[in-house]
Design a protein around this motif. Structure first.
Motif, PDB file in Angstrom:
ATOM      1  N   SER A   1      56.000  60.969  71.177  1.00 49.72           N
ATOM      2  CA  SER A   1      55.480  62.205  70.584  1.00 49.72           C
ATOM      3  C   SER A   1      56.393  62.735  69.479  1.00 49.72           C
ATOM      4  O   SER A   1      56.312  63.898  69.112  1.00 49.72           O
ATOM      5  N   GLN A   2      57.290  61.881  68.963  1.00 50.50           N
ATOM      6  CA  GLN A   2      58.181  62.286  67.877  1.00 50.50           C
ATOM      7  C   GLN A   2      58.017  61.330  66.702  1.00 50.50           C
ATOM      8  O   GLN A   2      57.741  60.149  66.877  1.00 50.50           O
ATOM      9  N   LEU A   3      58.193  61.862  65.488  1.00 50.60           N
ATOM     10  CA  LEU A   3      58.046  61.041  64.288  1.00 50.60           C
ATOM     11  C   LEU A   3      59.084  61.480  63.264  1.00 50.60           C
ATOM     12  O   LEU A   3      59.091  62.627  62.830  1.00 50.60           O
ATOM     13  N   LEU A   4      59.984  60.571  62.898  1.00 48.46           N
ATOM     14  CA  LEU A   4      60.996  60.852  61.885  1.00 48.46           C
ATOM     15  C   LEU A   4      60.592  60.142  60.597  1.00 48.46           C
ATOM     16  O   LEU A   4      60.495  58.916  60.553  1.00 48.46           O
ATOM     17  N   ILE A   5      60.337  60.939  59.547  1.00 50.46           N
ATOM     18  CA  ILE A   5      59.899  60.411  58.258  1.00 50.46           C
ATOM     19  C   ILE A   5      61.007  60.616  57.239  1.00 50.46           C
ATOM     20  O   ILE A   5      61.479  61.735  57.031  1.00 50.46           O
ATOM     21  N   GLU A   6      61.436  59.532  56.606  1.00 50.71           N
ATOM     22  CA  GLU A   6      62.401  59.626  55.510  1.00 50.71           C
ATOM     23  C   GLU A   6      61.611  59.567  54.203  1.00 50.71           C
ATOM     24  O   GLU A   6      61.040  58.535  53.854  1.00 50.71           O
ATOM     25  N   LEU A   7      61.573  60.678  53.506  1.00 46.04           N
ATOM     26  CA  LEU A   7      60.714  60.825  52.329  1.00 46.04           C
ATOM     27  C   LEU A   7      61.563  60.757  51.066  1.00 46.04           C
ATOM     28  O   LEU A   7      62.192  61.726  50.663  1.00 46.04           O
ATOM     29  N   ARG A   8      61.573  59.588  50.443  1.00 44.75           N
ATOM     30  CA  ARG A   8      62.403  59.371  49.254  1.00 44.75           C
ATOM     31  C   ARG A   8      61.619  59.482  47.958  1.00 44.75           C
ATOM     32  O   ARG A   8      62.210  59.532  46.874  1.00 44.75           O
ATOM     33  N   ALA A   9      60.297  59.473  48.027  1.00 46.58           N
ATOM     34  CA  ALA A   9      59.474  59.486  46.814  1.00 46.58           C
ATOM     35  C   ALA A   9      58.116  60.114  47.114  1.00 46.58           C
ATOM     36  O   ALA A   9      57.671  60.145  48.262  1.00 46.58           O
TER      37      ALA A   9
ATOM     38  N   LYS B   1      71.140  59.794  60.503  1.00 42.02           N
ATOM     39  CA  LYS B   1      71.364  58.363  60.339  1.00 42.02           C
ATOM     40  C   LYS B   1      71.557  57.657  61.676  1.00 42.02           C
ATOM     41  O   LYS B   1      71.401  56.446  61.771  1.00 42.02           O
ATOM     42  N   GLU B   2      71.917  58.436  62.719  1.00 38.57           N
ATOM     43  CA  GLU B   2      72.083  57.825  64.025  1.00 38.57           C
ATOM     44  C   GLU B   2      70.752  57.341  64.578  1.00 38.57           C
ATOM     45  O   GLU B   2      70.696  56.446  65.407  1.00 38.57           O
ATOM     46  N   ARG B   3      69.678  57.938  64.130  1.00 39.11           N
ATOM     47  CA  ARG B   3      68.351  57.512  64.553  1.00 39.11           C
ATOM     48  C   ARG B   3      67.617  56.909  63.366  1.00 39.11           C
ATOM     49  O   ARG B   3      67.457  57.557  62.340  1.00 39.11           O
ATOM     50  N   GLU B   4      67.177  55.681  63.508  1.00 35.80           N
ATOM     51  CA  GLU B   4      66.463  55.010  62.431  1.00 35.80           C
ATOM     52  C   GLU B   4      65.115  55.683  62.203  1.00 35.80           C
ATOM     53  O   GLU B   4      64.393  55.999  63.148  1.00 35.80           O
ATOM     54  N   ALA B   5      64.765  55.916  60.948  1.00 35.10           N
ATOM     55  CA  ALA B   5      63.493  56.556  60.629  1.00 35.10           C
ATOM     56  C   ALA B   5      62.332  55.691  61.101  1.00 35.10           C
ATOM     57  O   ALA B   5      62.364  54.466  60.998  1.00 35.10           O
ATOM     58  N   ASP B   6      61.291  56.343  61.623  1.00 36.34           N
ATOM     59  CA  ASP B   6      60.086  55.617  62.028  1.00 36.34           C
ATOM     60  C   ASP B   6      59.301  55.168  60.803  1.00 36.34           C
ATOM     61  O   ASP B   6      58.696  54.097  60.786  1.00 36.34           O
ATOM     62  N   ILE B   7      59.303  56.033  59.781  1.00 35.62           N
ATOM     63  CA  ILE B   7      58.560  55.776  58.548  1.00 35.62           C
ATOM     64  C   ILE B   7      59.475  56.082  57.362  1.00 35.62           C
ATOM     65  O   ILE B   7      60.163  57.101  57.348  1.00 35.62           O
ATOM     66  N   ILE B   8      59.482  55.210  56.366  1.00 39.79           N
ATOM     67  CA  ILE B   8      60.184  55.478  55.106  1.00 39.79           C
ATOM     68  C   ILE B   8      59.166  55.369  53.979  1.00 39.79           C
ATOM     69  O   ILE B   8      58.455  54.361  53.887  1.00 39.79           O
ATOM     70  N   ILE B   9      59.084  56.398  53.160  1.00 39.48           N
ATOM     71  CA  ILE B   9      58.234  56.353  51.972  1.00 39.48           C
ATOM     72  C   ILE B   9      59.153  56.390  50.769  1.00 39.48           C
ATOM     73  O   ILE B   9      59.909  57.345  50.570  1.00 39.48           O
ATOM     74  N   THR B  10      59.114  55.335  49.977  1.00 37.34           N
ATOM     75  CA  THR B  10      60.061  55.183  48.875  1.00 37.34           C
ATOM     76  C   THR B  10      59.362  54.539  47.688  1.00 37.34           C
ATOM     77  O   THR B  10      58.147  54.346  47.695  1.00 37.34           O
ATOM     78  N   ALA B  11      60.130  54.207  46.657  1.00 35.12           N
ATOM     79  CA  ALA B  11      59.551  53.617  45.445  1.00 35.12           C
ATOM     80  C   ALA B  11      60.547  52.659  44.817  1.00 35.12           C
ATOM     81  O   ALA B  11      61.756  52.729  45.075  1.00 35.12           O
ATOM     82  N   ASP B  12      60.023  51.772  43.967  1.00 37.89           N
ATOM     83  CA  ASP B  12      60.879  50.821  43.269  1.00 37.89           C
ATOM     84  C   ASP B  12      60.166  50.381  41.995  1.00 37.89           C
ATOM     85  O   ASP B  12      58.980  50.665  41.810  1.00 37.89           O
ATOM     86  N   TYR B  13      60.912  49.676  41.132  1.00 40.78           N
ATOM     87  CA  TYR B  13      60.305  49.174  39.893  1.00 40.78           C
ATOM     88  C   TYR B  13      59.567  47.855  40.130  1.00 40.78           C
ATOM     89  O   TYR B  13      58.936  47.328  39.230  1.00 40.78           O
ATOM     90  N   LYS B  14      59.672  47.318  41.346  1.00 38.82           N
ATOM     91  CA  LYS B  14      58.967  46.073  41.672  1.00 38.82           C
ATOM     92  C   LYS B  14      58.117  46.292  42.923  1.00 38.82           C
ATOM     93  O   LYS B  14      58.274  47.293  43.632  1.00 38.82           O
TER      94      LYS B  14
ATOM     95  N   VAL C   1      59.303  47.756  67.952  1.00 33.12           N
ATOM     96  CA  VAL C   1      57.870  47.984  67.854  1.00 33.12           C
ATOM     97  C   VAL C   1      57.632  49.428  67.426  1.00 33.12           C
ATOM     98  O   VAL C   1      58.209  50.360  67.984  1.00 33.12           O
ATOM     99  N   ALA C   2      56.775  49.609  66.419  1.00 25.14           N
ATOM    100  CA  ALA C   2      56.500  50.954  65.913  1.00 25.14           C
ATOM    101  C   ALA C   2      55.797  51.784  66.990  1.00 25.14           C
ATOM    102  O   ALA C   2      54.976  51.267  67.749  1.00 25.14           O
ATOM    103  N   SER C   3      56.131  53.069  67.049  1.00 28.54           N
ATOM    104  CA  SER C   3      55.490  53.950  68.014  1.00 28.54           C
ATOM    105  C   SER C   3      54.038  54.196  67.619  1.00 28.54           C
ATOM    106  O   SER C   3      53.628  53.956  66.477  1.00 28.54           O
TER     107      SER C   3
END
Length: 245
Positions: free
Chosen positions: A45-53, A85-98, A223-225
């Motif tokens: 019932s928890q969701l950690l989102i790392e929002l980079r973009a 950082k002690e807990r790995e993000a469940d979701i990362i939204i990021t961007a790149d040039y490729k 395994v993703a929650s």
């Protein structure tokens, strides 16, 4: 461990000691199993989102997701602290040039555009080349930010070094400075829609196609929650219209 008294076997002193600690171990194992089960249920019932973009586009999706799933606690981080950082993000939204790696799912791609204040000498041009920009002052996000890294990649590819006059690690501050006419910048055409308006003009860069790819990553090692899977599906559906923009 045992001693015989007639036909009956009884624990001797060594056996009694062993029984005492064995009982404690079994009780601890049972308590451990209960704690692990509680932890697993809580984690679902928890969701950690790392929002980079693309925060401007993603946050409304998060708000709607929270409305539809009020039992899921959502934490959003953009600059993870030591505790995060002690807990790995469940979701990362990021961007790149490729394009994203095999573990990533593309949400959309967008062109990077030059933006200038209204009344600027470049206003009215159909496109610009880097030679037009050599004397201009740029406003950019601080080094290390995802968008700054992408901009620097394309500038290097075009053999161009922007003259940076202002930079900030605060996204909204950069947007305000651009709108207020302090300088020019390079912005993503979809994600930074609220920068454009009557006071700001977008101009394509002709030297080379400048794009960034916005994508979503999930945990690879575990395994993703259920919450992570559900959010991943919803953000992909919500932003699908941009794939054909």
């Amino acid at each position: 461990l045992f001693m015989k008294e007639g036909r009956v076997l009884r624990l001797n002193e060594r056996g009694k000691i062993l029984l005492k600690y064995t009982s404690q171990i079994l009780d601890s194992m049972e308590a451990m199993q209960k704690d692990i089960s509680l932890f697993n249920e809580k984690k679902k019932s928890q969701l950690l989102i790392e929002l980079r973009a693309a925060s401007q586009l993603v946050l409304p999706v998060v708000k709607e997701f929270q409305r539809r799933h009020p039992g899921i606690k959502i934490t959003i981080v953009q600059n993870p602290s030591a505790g995060d950082k002690e807990r790995e993000a469940d979701i990362i939204i990021t961007a790149d040039y490729k394009m994203p790696p095999g573990s990533g799912t593309l949400l959309f791609e967008e062109e990077l555009m030059l933006v200038v204040p209204k009344g600027h000498r470049l206003e009215g041009k159909d496109s610009v080349v880097t030679e037009d920009l050599s004397e201009e002052g740029f406003i950019l996000l601080s080094k290390g930010k995802v968008l700054r890294d992408i901009i620097e990649y394309y500038c290097k590819k075009m053999n161009f070094t922007p003259r940076v006059i202002l930079e900030s690690d605060d996204l909204e501050m950069v947007k305000t400075l651009i709108r207020s006419g302090f300088g020019i910048s390079i912005i993503p055409s979809e994600s930074w829609q609220n920068v454009s308006g009557e006071r700001v003009i977008e101009i394509p860069i002709a030297d080379c196609p400048c794009k960034r790819y916005v994508f979503i990553l999930q945990k690879e090692k575990t395994v993703a929650s259920d919450a992570a899977k559900l959010f991943s599906e919803e953000v992909q559906n919500a932003l699908r219209y941009l794939q054909n923009a």
